[in-house]
Design a protein around this motif. Structure first.
Motif, mmCIF file in Angstrom:
data_model
loop_
_atom_site.group_PDB
_atom_site.id
_atom_site.type_symbol
_atom_site.label_atom_id
_atom_site.label_comp_id
_atom_site.label_asym_id
_atom_site.label_seq_id
_atom_site.Cartn_x
_atom_site.Cartn_y
_atom_site.Cartn_z
ATOM 1 N N LYS A 22 0.775 -0.594 -0.044
ATOM 2 C CA LYS A 22 -0.229 0.108 -0.019
ATOM 3 C C LYS A 22 0.389 0.731 -0.035
ATOM 4 N N ARG A 23 0.332 2.639 -0.229
ATOM 5 C CA ARG A 23 1.137 3.217 -0.430
ATOM 6 C C ARG A 23 1.306 4.273 0.896
ATOM 7 N N ARG A 24 2.584 4.395 0.892
ATOM 8 C CA ARG A 24 3.051 5.283 2.620
ATOM 9 C C ARG A 24 3.617 6.652 1.878
ATOM 10 N N ALA A 25 4.650 6.613 1.238
ATOM 11 C CA ALA A 25 4.627 7.997 0.623
ATOM 12 C C ALA A 25 4.919 8.096 -0.912
ATOM 13 N N ILE A 26 4.991 8.657 -1.373
ATOM 14 C CA ILE A 26 5.693 8.956 -2.889
ATOM 15 C C ILE A 26 6.487 8.352 -3.122
ATOM 16 N N TYR A 27 6.360 7.333 -4.455
ATOM 17 C CA TYR A 27 7.578 6.469 -4.790
ATOM 18 C C TYR A 27 7.690 6.675 -5.925
ATOM 19 N N ARG A 28 9.115 6.618 -6.197
ATOM 20 C CA ARG A 28 9.856 6.934 -6.948
ATOM 21 C C ARG A 28 10.311 5.372 -7.390
ATOM 22 N N ALA A 29 10.576 5.197 -8.983
ATOM 23 C CA ALA A 29 10.881 3.895 -9.656
ATOM 24 C C ALA A 29 12.497 4.479 -9.537
ATOM 25 N N HIS A 30 13.338 3.019 -9.517
ATOM 26 C CA HIS A 30 14.740 3.616 -9.277
ATOM 27 C C HIS A 30 14.986 3.161 -10.500
ATOM 28 N N ARG A 31 16.624 3.995 -11.027
ATOM 29 C CA ARG A 31 17.289 3.658 -12.357
ATOM 30 C C ARG A 31 18.011 2.394 -11.721
ATOM 31 N N THR A 32 18.016 1.409 -13.252
ATOM 32 C CA THR A 32 19.039 0.539 -13.660
ATOM 33 C C THR A 32 19.830 0.493 -14.701
ATOM 34 N N SER A 33 20.813 -0.161 -14.510
ATOM 35 C CA SER A 33 22.014 0.041 -15.254
ATOM 36 C C SER A 33 21.398 -0.882 -16.903
ATOM 37 N N ASP A 34 20.799 -1.953 -16.696
ATOM 38 C CA ASP A 34 20.002 -2.435 -17.708
ATOM 39 C C ASP A 34 18.934 -3.507 -17.707
ATOM 40 N N PRO A 35 18.010 -2.038 -17.930
ATOM 41 C CA PRO A 35 16.798 -2.998 -17.111
ATOM 42 C C PRO A 35 15.920 -3.237 -18.034
ATOM 43 N N ARG A 36 14.811 -3.977 -17.897
ATOM 44 C CA ARG A 36 13.568 -4.748 -18.884
ATOM 45 C C ARG A 36 12.670 -4.337 -18.752
ATOM 46 N N ILE A 37 12.157 -3.824 -19.964
ATOM 47 C CA ILE A 37 11.672 -3.420 -20.635
ATOM 48 C C ILE A 37 10.108 -3.670 -21.278
ATOM 49 N N GLY A 38 9.254 -3.224 -20.765
ATOM 50 C CA GLY A 38 7.884 -3.943 -21.328
ATOM 51 C C GLY A 38 7.044 -2.709 -22.134
ATOM 52 N N VAL A 39 6.664 -2.798 -23.091
ATOM 53 C CA VAL A 39 6.228 -2.567 -24.361
ATOM 54 C C VAL A 39 4.820 -2.864 -24.586
ATOM 55 N N ILE A 40 3.547 -1.554 -24.121
ATOM 56 C CA ILE A 40 2.374 -1.527 -24.811
ATOM 57 C C ILE A 40 2.115 -0.826 -26.159
ATOM 58 N N TYR A 41 1.671 -1.749 -27.662
ATOM 59 C CA TYR A 41 1.565 -0.753 -28.496
ATOM 60 C C TYR A 41 0.251 -1.214 -29.068
ATOM 61 N N ASN A 42 -0.289 0.188 -29.009
ATOM 62 C CA ASN A 42 -1.604 0.306 -30.201
ATOM 63 C C ASN A 42 -1.443 0.136 -31.206
ATOM 64 N N PRO A 43 -2.013 -0.159 -31.563
ATOM 65 C CA PRO A 43 -1.285 -0.374 -33.481
ATOM 66 C C PRO A 43 -2.288 0.344 -33.863
ATOM 67 N N ARG A 44 -3.959 0.453 -33.471
ATOM 68 C CA ARG A 44 -4.771 1.823 -34.063
ATOM 69 C C ARG A 44 -4.505 2.832 -33.670
ATOM 70 N N SER A 45 -3.620 2.713 -32.958
ATOM 71 C CA SER A 45 -3.525 4.427 -32.669
ATOM 72 C C SER A 45 -2.831 5.526 -34.291
ATOM 73 N N HIS A 46 -3.813 6.627 -34.149
ATOM 74 C CA HIS A 46 -3.843 7.482 -35.060
ATOM 75 C C HIS A 46 -2.653 7.492 -35.614
ATOM 76 N N ARG A 47 -1.486 7.544 -34.953
ATOM 77 C CA ARG A 47 -0.117 7.772 -35.638
ATOM 78 C C ARG A 47 1.106 6.468 -35.562
ATOM 79 N N ASN A 48 0.567 5.469 -35.376
ATOM 80 C CA ASN A 48 1.617 4.378 -35.279
ATOM 81 C C ASN A 48 1.460 3.954 -36.899
ATOM 82 N N LYS A 49 2.590 3.628 -36.802
ATOM 83 C CA LYS A 49 2.609 2.961 -38.369
ATOM 84 C C LYS A 49 3.598 1.547 -38.212
#
Length: 345
Positions: A22-49
């Motif tokens: 649960k939230r107790r204070a402002i939570y800030r995501a930490h930087r990592t040197s080699d991050p794992r990245i997840g992408v949610i890609y909406n192909p129907r968005s107006h400017r996506n090709k």
């Protein structure tokens, strides 16, 4: 992620969510040197090709292209199991709303860092965050290490009597704002997008309110009862117009609005509220100056209120809008959601 009237019962069940602290204070995501990245890609968005998918060959990047909210939930759950450090949302404001709403059931109050690639017809969140309008996935990945980090709390909107998690978004409105969104869809069909669409829609609404009669839908207002949370105290109202109706209600946690409009007054963090009681012609004639920063002393007495709040209760007789989508009439609670760390340039 088709455009439909949002039904609360279309969300995945809360009990399938991954628990988080649960939230107790402002939570800030930490930087990592080699991050794992997840992408949610909406192909129907107006400017996506598809061009942003060219740099997703790394085994540190996982791309999902969900078409339904259930698919979003399963994609985000997979990202959480993988332990992603960085979530990239490739789409417009509606895509962001859906991902944040469903993501709260996965990440709760401990989100990864988030970047938004502004690929929709309107991209109000991106205006506030200050990322380029043509931001690419490759540039966002670089910004993870070198860019600015801004903490924002989206609005959390829940409907009375509904047990589903609240919806998370950044611009919630009712009254003539709903009419404006409908007109905005017409503006999109004519080729107006982003801030230009906002300006065209706003100008059309002002003209209708200036020159129409009180029978005009832009002038008659919408039945709504507005009360501050948690106190239950009524939101201030002037003596003009039908006391049971308001012309426009808007709430947001964004600090900067498209086109530099100071709809809520001077830029500032937190929950902000703008309410127009009745579209008096004197007030509308002054609106361009007011929205660029002029603050006459008579503003609230004339029926335009710019307020700060902890939350809002609204009982409204017509549809409301959250980040471009329509929701049915009813009683809503509008509060603030979790702290989310956004990456920008």
């Amino acid at each position: 992620m088709d455009r439909v009237i949002y039904n609360f019962d279309s969300l995945p069940l809360r009990q399938t969510a991954t628990p988080a602290p649960k939230r107790r204070a402002i939570y800030r995501a930490h930087r990592t040197s080699d991050p794992r990245i997840g992408v949610i890609y909406n192909p129907r968005s107006h400017r996506n090709k598809g061009q942003d998918l060219a740099c997703t060959g790394s085994d540190r990047i996982t791309v999902a292209q969900p078409r339904t909210r259930n698919e979003i939930f399963h994609a985000l759950s997979g990202f959480a199991r993988d332990g992603i450090d960085f979530l990239v949302i490739n789409g417009g404001d509606g895509t962001v709303r859906d991902v944040l709403t469903i993501g709260q059931m996965v990440f709760a109050d401990r989100w990864p860092a988030v970047a938004v690639l502004p690929k929709g017809k309107t991209n109000a969140l991106n205006v506030d965050l200050g990322a380029p309008a043509d931001w690419s996935l490759e540039e966002a990945m670089k910004a993870y290490h070198t860019g600015r980090r801004l903490v924002r709390r989206p609005l959390a909107i829940s409907r009375e009597g509904d047990d589903n998690p609240p919806m998370l978004g950044f611009i919630f409105g009712a009254g003539a704002f709903t009419l404006g969104i409908e007109t905005g869809q017409d503006a999109h069909s004519l080729g107006f997008f982003n801030s230009l669409a906002v300006g065209a829609t706003g100008a059309w609404g002002v003209l209708q309110a200036l020159f129409g009669t009180d029978r005009n839908k832009w002038r008659r207002g919408t039945e709504m009862d507005l009360r501050f949370l948690p106190s239950g105290e009524s939101v201030p109202r002037s003596a003009f117009g039908n006391p049971d109706r308001r012309s426009v209600m808007l709430a947001s946690t964004l600090e900067r609005m498209p086109m530099g409009v100071q709809l809520f007054g001077a830029p500032r963090p937190g929950f902000k509220l703008a309410v127009l009681d009745h579209p008096r012609r004197r007030l509308l004639a002054s609106l361009p100056a007011i929205l660029t920063g002029w603050r006459p002393r008579w503003l609230s007495d004339a029926g335009f209120h710019q307020l700060d709040a902890d939350g809002l209760s609204i009982d409204v007789a017509e549809a409301v809008i959250l980040d471009g989508e329509a929701f049915p009439a009813g009683r809503y609670r509008v509060e603030q959601g979790p702290d989310i760390t956004f990456v920008s340039v």
